[in-house]
Design a protein around this motif. Structure first.
Motif, PDB file in Angstrom:
ATOM      1  N   ASP A   8       0.849  -1.183   0.000  1.00  0.00           N
ATOM      2  CA  ASP A   8       0.000   0.000   0.000  1.00  0.00           C
ATOM      3  C   ASP A   8       0.889   1.239   0.000  1.00  0.00           C
ATOM      4  OD1 ASP A   8      -1.845   1.997   0.342  1.00  0.00           O
ATOM      5  OD2 ASP A   8      -2.939   1.008   1.964  1.00  0.00           O
ATOM      6  N   ALA A   9       0.883   1.959  -1.115  1.00  0.00           N
ATOM      7  CA  ALA A   9       1.737   3.144  -1.226  1.00  0.00           C
ATOM      8  C   ALA A   9       1.384   4.213  -0.209  1.00  0.00           C
ATOM      9  CB  ALA A   9       1.641   3.725  -2.632  1.00  0.00           C
ATOM     10  N   SER A  10       0.159   4.180   0.320  1.00  0.00           N
ATOM     11  CA  SER A  10      -0.251   5.183   1.302  1.00  0.00           C
ATOM     12  C   SER A  10       0.189   4.840   2.713  1.00  0.00           C
ATOM     13  CB  SER A  10      -1.776   5.349   1.271  1.00  0.00           C
ATOM     14  OG  SER A  10      -2.411   4.182   1.739  1.00  0.00           O
ATOM     15  N   LYS A  11       0.850   3.695   2.895  1.00  0.00           N
ATOM     16  CA  LYS A  11       1.254   3.286   4.248  1.00  0.00           C
ATOM     17  C   LYS A  11       2.750   3.016   4.359  1.00  0.00           C
ATOM     18  CE  LYS A  11      -3.259   1.415   5.531  1.00  0.00           C
ATOM     19  NZ  LYS A  11      -4.026   0.238   5.956  1.00  0.00           N
ATOM     20  N   ILE A  12       3.518   3.610   3.459  1.00  0.00           N
ATOM     21  CA  ILE A  12       4.969   3.442   3.530  1.00  0.00           C
ATOM     22  C   ILE A  12       5.514   4.014   4.833  1.00  0.00           C
ATOM     23  CG2 ILE A  12       7.153   4.007   2.427  1.00  0.00           C
ATOM     24  CD1 ILE A  12       5.452   2.039   0.887  1.00  0.00           C
ATOM     25  N   GLY A  13       4.981   5.148   5.255  1.00  0.00           N
ATOM     26  CA  GLY A  13       5.432   5.745   6.518  1.00  0.00           C
ATOM     27  C   GLY A  13       5.154   4.845   7.700  1.00  0.00           C
ATOM     28  N   LEU A  14       4.005   4.168   7.692  1.00  0.00           N
ATOM     29  CA  LEU A  14       3.673   3.227   8.767  1.00  0.00           C
ATOM     30  C   LEU A  14       4.687   2.095   8.826  1.00  0.00           C
ATOM     31  CD1 LEU A  14       1.737   1.986  10.890  1.00  0.00           C
ATOM     32  CD2 LEU A  14       0.484   0.965   8.976  1.00  0.00           C
ATOM     33  N   VAL A  15       5.090   1.580   7.658  1.00  0.00           N
ATOM     34  CA  VAL A  15       6.080   0.497   7.614  1.00  0.00           C
ATOM     35  C   VAL A  15       7.414   0.991   8.157  1.00  0.00           C
ATOM     36  CG1 VAL A  15       7.335  -1.095   6.117  1.00  0.00           C
ATOM     37  CG2 VAL A  15       4.917  -0.649   5.688  1.00  0.00           C
ATOM     38  N   HIS A  16       7.795   2.217   7.797  1.00  0.00           N
ATOM     39  CA  HIS A  16       9.029   2.784   8.353  1.00  0.00           C
ATOM     40  C   HIS A  16       8.968   2.818   9.874  1.00  0.00           C
ATOM     41  CE1 HIS A  16      10.053   4.303   4.316  1.00  0.00           C
ATOM     42  NE2 HIS A  16      11.252   4.574   4.798  1.00  0.00           N
ATOM     43  N   LEU A  17       7.868   3.301  10.407  1.00  0.00           N
ATOM     44  CA  LEU A  17       7.732   3.439  11.860  1.00  0.00           C
ATOM     45  C   LEU A  17       7.816   2.085  12.549  1.00  0.00           C
ATOM     46  CD1 LEU A  17       7.178   5.115  14.364  1.00  0.00           C
ATOM     47  CD2 LEU A  17       4.746   5.074  13.805  1.00  0.00           C
ATOM     48  N   CYS A  18       7.106   1.092  12.028  1.00  0.00           N
ATOM     49  CA  CYS A  18       7.162  -0.258  12.612  1.00  0.00           C
ATOM     50  C   CYS A  18       8.579  -0.824  12.547  1.00  0.00           C
ATOM     51  CB  CYS A  18       6.190  -1.175  11.879  1.00  0.00           C
ATOM     52  SG  CYS A  18       4.442  -0.789  12.114  1.00  0.00           S
ATOM     53  N   THR A  19       9.271  -0.551  11.448  1.00  0.00           N
ATOM     54  CA  THR A  19      10.651  -1.037  11.308  1.00  0.00           C
ATOM     55  C   THR A  19      11.557  -0.415  12.352  1.00  0.00           C
ATOM     56  OG1 THR A  19      10.301  -1.276   8.918  1.00  0.00           O
ATOM     57  CG2 THR A  19      12.567  -1.294   9.695  1.00  0.00           C
ATOM     58  N   PHE A  20      11.402   0.880  12.585  1.00  0.00           N
ATOM     59  CA  PHE A  20      12.226   1.540  13.594  1.00  0.00           C
ATOM     60  C   PHE A  20      11.971   0.967  14.983  1.00  0.00           C
ATOM     61  CE2 PHE A  20      12.205   5.611  10.833  1.00  0.00           C
ATOM     62  CZ  PHE A  20      13.182   5.050  10.021  1.00  0.00           C
ATOM     63  N   ILE A  21      10.716   0.662  15.279  1.00  0.00           N
ATOM     64  CA  ILE A  21      10.396   0.091  16.594  1.00  0.00           C
ATOM     65  C   ILE A  21      11.065  -1.274  16.748  1.00  0.00           C
ATOM     66  CG2 ILE A  21       8.528  -0.797  18.043  1.00  0.00           C
ATOM     67  CD1 ILE A  21       6.740   1.394  16.911  1.00  0.00           C
ATOM     68  N   LEU A  22      10.961  -2.126  15.724  1.00  0.00           N
ATOM     69  CA  LEU A  22      11.609  -3.441  15.783  1.00  0.00           C
ATOM     70  C   LEU A  22      13.120  -3.298  15.894  1.00  0.00           C
ATOM     71  CD1 LEU A  22       9.617  -5.580  13.172  1.00  0.00           C
ATOM     72  CD2 LEU A  22       9.482  -5.677  15.666  1.00  0.00           C
ATOM     73  N   LEU A  23      13.689  -2.336  15.170  1.00  0.00           N
ATOM     74  CA  LEU A  23      15.134  -2.125  15.242  1.00  0.00           C
ATOM     75  C   LEU A  23      15.546  -1.681  16.637  1.00  0.00           C
ATOM     76  CD1 LEU A  23      17.789  -2.062  13.630  1.00  0.00           C
ATOM     77  CD2 LEU A  23      17.296   0.321  13.082  1.00  0.00           C
ATOM     78  N   LYS A  24      14.754  -0.791  17.233  1.00  0.00           N
ATOM     79  CA  LYS A  24      15.037  -0.334  18.598  1.00  0.00           C
ATOM     80  C   LYS A  24      14.986  -1.508  19.579  1.00  0.00           C
ATOM     81  CE  LYS A  24      15.127   2.845  21.988  1.00  0.00           C
ATOM     82  NZ  LYS A  24      16.219   3.814  22.193  1.00  0.00           N
ATOM     83  N   LEU A  25      13.966  -2.337  19.471  1.00  0.00           N
ATOM     84  CA  LEU A  25      13.820  -3.471  20.388  1.00  0.00           C
ATOM     85  C   LEU A  25      14.906  -4.520  20.158  1.00  0.00           C
ATOM     86  CD1 LEU A  25       9.936  -3.947  20.226  1.00  0.00           C
ATOM     87  CD2 LEU A  25      11.233  -2.952  22.101  1.00  0.00           C
ATOM     88  N   SER A  26      15.246  -4.755  18.893  1.00  0.00           N
ATOM     89  CA  SER A  26      16.206  -5.835  18.581  1.00  0.00           C
ATOM     90  C   SER A  26      17.608  -5.520  19.072  1.00  0.00           C
ATOM     91  CB  SER A  26      16.235  -6.106  17.079  1.00  0.00           C
ATOM     92  OG  SER A  26      16.842  -5.018  16.379  1.00  0.00           O
ATOM     93  N   GLY A  27      17.869  -4.268  19.442  1.00  0.00           N
ATOM     94  CA  GLY A  27      19.179  -3.931  19.976  1.00  0.00           C
ATOM     95  C   GLY A  27      19.408  -4.418  21.392  1.00  0.00           C
ATOM     96  N   GLU A  28      18.388  -5.057  21.987  1.00  0.00           N
ATOM     97  CA  GLU A  28      18.497  -5.583  23.351  1.00  0.00           C
ATOM     98  C   GLU A  28      18.493  -7.110  23.320  1.00  0.00           C
ATOM     99  OE1 GLU A  28      18.969  -3.495  25.816  1.00  0.00           O
ATOM    100  OE2 GLU A  28      18.691  -1.751  24.498  1.00  0.00           O
ATOM    101  N   ARG A  29      19.401  -7.718  24.076  1.00  0.00           N
ATOM    102  CA  ARG A  29      19.508  -9.177  24.110  1.00  0.00           C
ATOM    103  C   ARG A  29      18.209  -9.831  24.573  1.00  0.00           C
ATOM    104  NH1 ARG A  29      20.347 -13.148  27.759  1.00  0.00           N
ATOM    105  NH2 ARG A  29      21.563 -14.975  27.072  1.00  0.00           N
ATOM    106  N   SER A  30      17.538  -9.212  25.562  1.00  0.00           N
ATOM    107  CA  SER A  30      16.307  -9.787  26.110  1.00  0.00           C
ATOM    108  C   SER A  30      15.231  -9.941  25.044  1.00  0.00           C
ATOM    109  CB  SER A  30      15.775  -8.916  27.248  1.00  0.00           C
ATOM    110  OG  SER A  30      16.731  -8.766  28.261  1.00  0.00           O
TER     111      SER A  30
END
Length: 865
Positions: A515-537
């Motif tokens: 969905d071309a109208s939700k590219i920003g949403l995908v970016h935001l979700c990716t950043f959240i996963l990237l932030k979380l994945s930086g922790e071993r837990s």
């Protein structure tokens, strides 16, 4: 006066304002204008954007009088809140909400205009009404946050209209019988005014009759909270005598239960175990009627005033993204200053209104299809609360999470800190949430709201539950909380099931990928996963089994939440929008961060990851750019992490690698002659690469830092050689929001990029960057084993037999010495900060179209098409 007659009269008044000069002394005209009954829709319909700009550009004196008198009436209603004037006050609120964005087009971040500057920030106010600054200087808690050199005479000077209208709006959000119930001010002496050590301090004896089980539970929770604070480096609270209080006062006016507030209206913010407590009446921390503590009967008025507050903070919309300064807007600075009226009450009201909302039970007790039969104003309040809170948290400097208390155990901010430029009291309030119960309430609220995005579609009766429309705002608030509050991240990873957040995030990414109208949403979700994945837990937690049924075409698999993340990100690459190409490195980085802790990879995940290796090693990807091999390096690191640290339990991946051994062999034996031939065949002279692997070279926006398992930074040779390999492509380059109207921010790189051609230096860099040794050793040992099994059974070998053989084989001594685990952590920077601002305002712009608060013509922060 009937509705049609009042509408005609209002139109005539607006026409007069636009067509002729109206004297400020014409009391009959102005009084009649404010008393004409009109709804918000009528004001926005009759005062069109063209008319508003004509009024600003051609009849500025009329606009000045309109603005001045409306502000004066709001200040007056704050001082004397008589119900007979509430309708008139609402008219003022609606008119100000309409005209303010057009003033801000020429404001601090807009084009700039001397008339607008003089009107909003001048020392003198035009018009026939004088507004005393004292009327807007009431603090939310009745305290003086005194500066020792401040004179009381300053209160008598005239204050700017901009400050008055912002303060009036914040006062009106807690006006008795207008937006909240009646409340009584506590006659408390402010700690800042006391110079005596013990003059206003009393000792509070412990209650020995408290239930022992409850007491033990509280003790364990307090101990866990202290351990979490110690691990986050916060330590014990620092005690000071003077400071700006962060406790809501009076507590009974907060709109909803949640963080810091119980269902019966009691406030739990502050250190109740402190030896010294502020003397207070029995009703100081609770309302007289707990059943009416969180009434919704004022929701419509709250919505009107929140729209006005949102309009006053819309400065960023009129600044180009590359010139945006989060500290430049004086309007925003007034709204988030330490002396902003009722700021703690507003923060907890907005936050709790959002996180306490249950969309599955929003109307008629959760009766199916009930949302189709009623227009629930509370839903609109939730949406607007989320938007206003996002905006208030987006400006200024980050809050300091270090605990500071006054002598009564109440959280405060030092006066010197609060007076610094860029101070944001809302960010400080968010950063200082530290109680485990509050953090859990916050987490449960995020989970409940985000899970509703797919649970509402998993019902027996189709579309029987209302959709959650503000899920993008919820994700922005989640991101803000992860960024501002160091305890929240540790809490959800160590004391909660973080997989409850991962599932809706993956679902939103999966269903939005094309969905071309939700590219920003995908970016935001990716950043959240990237932030979380930086922790071993986080990586360890993802090993929990995944059993949730999602209403989408997700491939069937039997595995863990790590498999869900991997399959989702694989789908984003092979079947997502082309505009997601800049995120490929982020997708692979997330999987790479969790790979050392991935105990058992499913068959589906194994095959898809090896398929990605084949895809990125194909000529069309490998030769699409000079740095295209960086994706292969990340995939090889994923394979190496699992082989070296999680070999037992991951036979599916090992078998998938053995089956695709040729792909690894071709890469290991690549020569310059072969590379040039493959590149020429893949990209003839008349073709340009469709996949831009060097997109990260265009604008570096997402910084990633390599750290070891203990969090210590790692400076590898590769990072010194090319820091761009640690960055994903520009998330600010382009995004769209969730409506038919497409919004994008940033700019593309001009010019045609020079075609890439393999060279000796490129080949040498590729070979040094790709860690192939571990996989090659694995293949050297296991390929003969599989070949021998095939020979003994005439080529007919069941896959399960091979997997059983792999289980019994040990690779100890056969593989290279295990490498150090490298975790790539998200690092905030100005590019991502600007991107989040643009994305947030794009969401707010598109969601505030009923009525349309903002007009797209002069918006510069993003592009609207």
């Amino acid at each position: 006066m009937g509705a049609s007659a009042s509408k005609i009269k209002f139109r005539e008044s607006l026409t007069s304002l636009i067509s002729r000069d109206v004297s400020p002394e014409d009391a009959e005209f102005w009084d009649e204008l404010w008393k004409i009954p009109s709804s918000a829709d009528e004001v926005f319909e009759l005062l069109t954007p063209d008319n508003a700009r004509r009024l600003r550009d051609e009849r500025f004196d009329n606009l000045a009088t309109l603005f001045t008198q409306a502000t004066a009436q709001l200040c007056q209603i704050v001082e004397t809140p008589y119900t007979i004037y509430f309708d008139q006050a609402l008219n003022c609120v609606r008119v100000l909400t309409r005209v303010l964005p057009f003033l801000l087009e020429k404001g601090d971040l807009g084009d700039g205009d001397l008339n607008v500057e003089a009107l909003c920030w001048g020392d003198h106010v035009d018009g026939n009404t004088t507004v005393s600054s004292k009327k807007s200087r009431r603090n939310d808690d009745g305290d003086k946050n005194d500066d020792d050199g401040e004179d009381d005479d300053e209160d008598d000077s005239q204050e700017p209209l901009a400050l008055l209208v912002v303060h009036a709006a914040m006062h009106m959000l807690f006006l008795p019988q207008f937006t909240c119930e009646f409340y009584e001010e506590d006659d408390e002496d402010d700690e800042n005014d006391s110079d005596d050590d013990e003059s206003d301090v009393s000792f509070d004896e412990e209650d020995d009759a408290e239930d022992k089980d409850v007491a033990m539970e509280k003790k364990r929770a307090a101990k866990a909270d202290k351990e979490s604070q110690a691990e986050a480096g916060l330590g014990k609270p620092r005690r000071i005598r003077k400071g700006v209080r962060l406790t809501p006062h009076p507590a009974g006016i907060v709109w909803a239960p949640g963080v810091g507030f119980t269902n019966d209206g009691k406030c739990s913010i502050g250190n109740e175990s402190s030896k010294y407590r502020r003397p207070r009446s029995n009703k100081s921390k609770t309302v007289q009627n707990p059943e009416a503590a969180y009434t919704r009967k004022y929701d419509k008025n709250r919505i009107e005033v929140l729209r006005l507050l949102l309009a006053t903070c819309s400065d960023p919309l009129f600044s180009p993204a590359d010139e945006y300064n989060p500290l430049a807007s004086r309007w925003m600075s007034v709204a988030v200053a330490a002396d902003a009226p009722n700021a703690p009450c507003l923060f907890y009201s907005l936050l709790n209104t959002v996180i306490s909302y249950d969309p599955s039970n929003s109307s008629f007790g959760g009766v199916p299809y009930s949302s189709k039969l009623a227009s629930d104003s509370h839903v609109k309040l939730v949406d607007l609360s989320a938007q206003v809170l996002c905006v208030l948290l987006d400006c200024g400097l980050p809050g300091d999470p270090l605990p500071v208390e006054n002598q009564y155990g109440e959280p405060v901010v030092a006066v010197a800190e609060a007076q610094k430029g860029g101070f944001n009291i809302f960010r400080s309030l968010l950063a200082r949430i530290s109680d485990g119960k509050d953090l859990n309430t916050l987490y449960r609220g995020f989970v409940r709201l985000l899970r509703h995005t797919f649970e509402s579609k998993n019902t027996l009766l189709p579309s029987s539950q209302s959709k959650l429309e503000c899920y993008q705002e919820i994700l922005i608030l989640l991101w803000k909380t992860l960024e501002e509050n160091p305890l929240f991240l540790d809490f959800i990873l160590t004391r909660c099931d973080v997989c409850e957040l991962v599932v809706p995030i993956c679902y939103l990414m999966y269903t939005s990928r094309q969905d071309a109208s939700k590219i920003g949403l995908v970016h935001l979700c990716t950043f959240i996963l990237l932030k979380l994945s930086g922790e071993r837990s986080f990586g360890v937690s993802l090993n929990r089994p995944f059993r949730t049924k999602l209403p989408c075409d997700l491939p069937l698999f039997s595995g863990s939440h790590a498999d869900l993340v991997s399959i989702t990100l694989h789908k984003m690459i092979v079947n997502g929008s082309y505009r997601l190409v800049p995120l490929y490195s982020c997708f692979l980085t997330v999987v790479c961060n969790i790979s050392p802790y991935w105990r058992s990879m499913s068959l589906v995940s194994s095959v898809k990851l090896v398929n990605l290796f084949e895809l990125f090693s194909s000529p069309k990807f490998l030769y699409s750019g000079e740095k295209a091999y960086k994706h292969l390096a990340l995939l090889l690191e994923i394979f190496n992490n699992i082989i070296q640290y999680q070999y037992n339990g991951n036979q599916h991946l090992v078998y998938a690698i053995v089956r695709r051994k040729d792909a690894f062999g071709r890469l290991a034996s690549l020569t310059l002659h072969k590379a040039v031939q493959q590149c020429s065949k893949a990209f003839p002279a008349h073709l340009q690469p469709e996949y831009d692997a060097d997109a990260a070279e265009q604008v570096a926006a997402l910084s990633i830092q390599d750290v070891d398992e203990t969090g210590n930074p790692i400076q590898s040779a590769d990072s010194r050689e090319d820091k761009s390999s640690k960055r994903a492509d520009n998330p600010a380059k382009s995004w769209e929001s969730n409506e038919e109207t497409v919004v994008s921010v940033g700019s593309s790189v001009a010019g045609v990029k020079e075609r890439f051609t393999p060279s000796e230096s490129w080949l040498a860099e590729l070979r040094s960057s790709l860690p192939l040794e571990t996989v090659n050793r694995l293949l050297q040992h296991l390929v003969p084993v599989v070949d021998d099994m095939c020979e003994r059974q005439n080529g007919v070998v069941d896959e399960t037999e091979i997997l059983e053989v792999f289980k019994d084989i040990t690779m100890v001594g056969l593989l290279p010495v295990p490498h150090a685990i490298v975790i790539r952590k998200y690092q905030p920077n100005q590019y991502t900060s600007i991107w989040f601002t643009a994305f947030m305002w794009g969401v707010v712009f598109l969601r505030c179209q009923q009525p349309p608060i903002f007009d797209l013509e002069c918006i510069q922060l993003f592009q609207v098409s």
